[in-house]
Design an enzyme around this catalytic site. Structure first.
Site, PDB file in Angstrom:
ATOM      1  N   SER A 198     -15.441   7.302 -39.071  1.00 28.71           N
ATOM      2  CA  SER A 198     -14.768   6.227 -39.808  1.00 28.71           C
ATOM      3  C   SER A 198     -15.782   5.167 -40.261  1.00 28.71           C
ATOM      4  O   SER A 198     -16.766   5.504 -40.910  1.00 28.71           O
ATOM      5  CB  SER A 198     -13.651   5.636 -38.939  1.00 28.71           C
ATOM      6  OG  SER A 198     -12.716   4.944 -39.728  1.00 28.71           O
ATOM      7  N   ASP A 237      -9.074  10.321 -41.410  1.00 28.84           N
ATOM      8  CA  ASP A 237      -9.974   9.597 -40.521  1.00 28.84           C
ATOM      9  C   ASP A 237     -10.451  10.417 -39.316  1.00 28.84           C
ATOM     10  O   ASP A 237      -9.649  10.978 -38.567  1.00 28.84           O
ATOM     11  CB  ASP A 237      -9.212   8.360 -40.014  1.00 28.84           C
ATOM     12  CG  ASP A 237     -10.120   7.299 -39.435  1.00 28.84           C
ATOM     13  OD1 ASP A 237     -11.248   7.617 -39.048  1.00 28.84           O
ATOM     14  OD2 ASP A 237      -9.678   6.134 -39.373  1.00 28.84           O
TER      15      ASP A 237
END
Length: 300
Positions: free
Chosen positions: A38, A152
């Site tokens: 991320s 993510d």
């Protein structure tokens, strides 16, 4: 001995990675391998490209309204913001085009939306790999890759220690940005957490009128006025990340774990980069003796 650093997920908290890396280098730590999940993938891409300081200068110059503009909030399929300007900025100014061009071996992790498996990128074009790793569910649209939809990396691997080892690291430093969210602290942190929810909601009320009604801020939870959509999403993801992180770090512990205290930092407070960098530096300085001892680095 090759030293790797695993940069964890944490949205706006991720600017602390910059201060942590720079403080480690000041201590004399030579980082050979980088892995990110991320926001850790975003900062890691700049670092592995040798462009961390330009990223810091840009990040610390951002105002809240500039962040709002960069996010591109609006109604779109798969997410509530595009974030495309942020990733275009990374590609044009802060990182090279391919993994092979980087100054250090680098890997990022994303999540296959349907199978739930880790998808690791460590070669070829950087392209959409960092964007996929940063695709926070519901906030950003998933990224199409081959015949999969990717979201993510924090969903399955918030602090990718294993990627550092896969790239050949003998010693791994891990950075966990979500250490504050622990069951034993929930009551103590309740007021702070409600304030974070309010700030997350408030960020989106400043965006386009078409989504304003979705995110009306509410400072105190009650049955008539529950938290906004993004607040619910961010809090749920934070709980998920904290639990997954504890499980994975227990199974594959790093040699050094760095956990800055960032309880008061909201999901979208990217305009607080200067403060985050400073907190990162301070955290490393508190652990300086431990790090020197484990890496056999002589003090000043």
């Amino acid at each position: 001995m090759k030293v790797g650093i695993a940069l964890g997920a944490g949205a706006a908290r991720g600017w602390a990675h910059i201060g942590i890396i720079q403080a480690l280098e000041k201590l004399g730590v030579k980082i050979d391998i980088v892995a990110g999940s991320s926001i850790g993938a975003y900062v890691g891409a700049a670092y592995a490209s040798g462009r961390l300081e330009p990223l810091r200068q840009w990040a610390t110059s951002l105002t809240e309204w500039q962040v709002l503009s960069l996010m591109g909030v609006g109604i779109r399929r798969g997410g509530l913001a595009s974030g495309q300007k942020v990733f275009d900025k990374l590609a044009s100014e802060f990182c090279v085009e391919t993994f092979e061009e980087m100054e250090k071996p680098f890997a990022v992790v994303a999540t296959d939306l349907y199978s739930g498996r880790e998808v690791v990128f460590s070669s070829g074009a950087l392209g959409e790999s960092v964007q996929a790793s940063c695709a926070i569910p519901a906030l950003f649209s998933p990224i199409a890759y081959e015949d999969r939809w990717l979201v993510d990396g924090a969903v399955v691997n918030p602090v990718p220690v294993n990627l550092c080892r896969q790239l050949g690291a003998d010693f791994v430093i891990a950075v966990n940005l979500n250490a504050d969210f622990r069951p034993q602290r929930l009551e103590k942190a309740k007021i702070e957490h409600e304030e974070i929810q309010r700030k997350t909601d408030d960020f989106f009320t400043k965006s386009q009128n078409v989504v304003r009604q979705w995110f009306s801020p509410e400072t105190k939870p009650n049955k008539a006025n529950p938290p906004g959509i993004l607040s619910i999403m961010s809090s749920s993801l934070e709980i998920l990340q904290a639990r997954v992180t504890r499980s994975r770090l227990a199974g594959d512990p790093p040699d050094v774990l760095i956990e800055p205290q960032l309880t008061d930092v909201g999901l979208m407070e990217f305009h607080r980069a200067g403060e985050m960098c400073q907190r990162g530096e301070e955290t490393v300085n508190r652990l300086a003796e431990q790090i020197r001892y484990q890496l056999v680095i002589e003090g000043p």
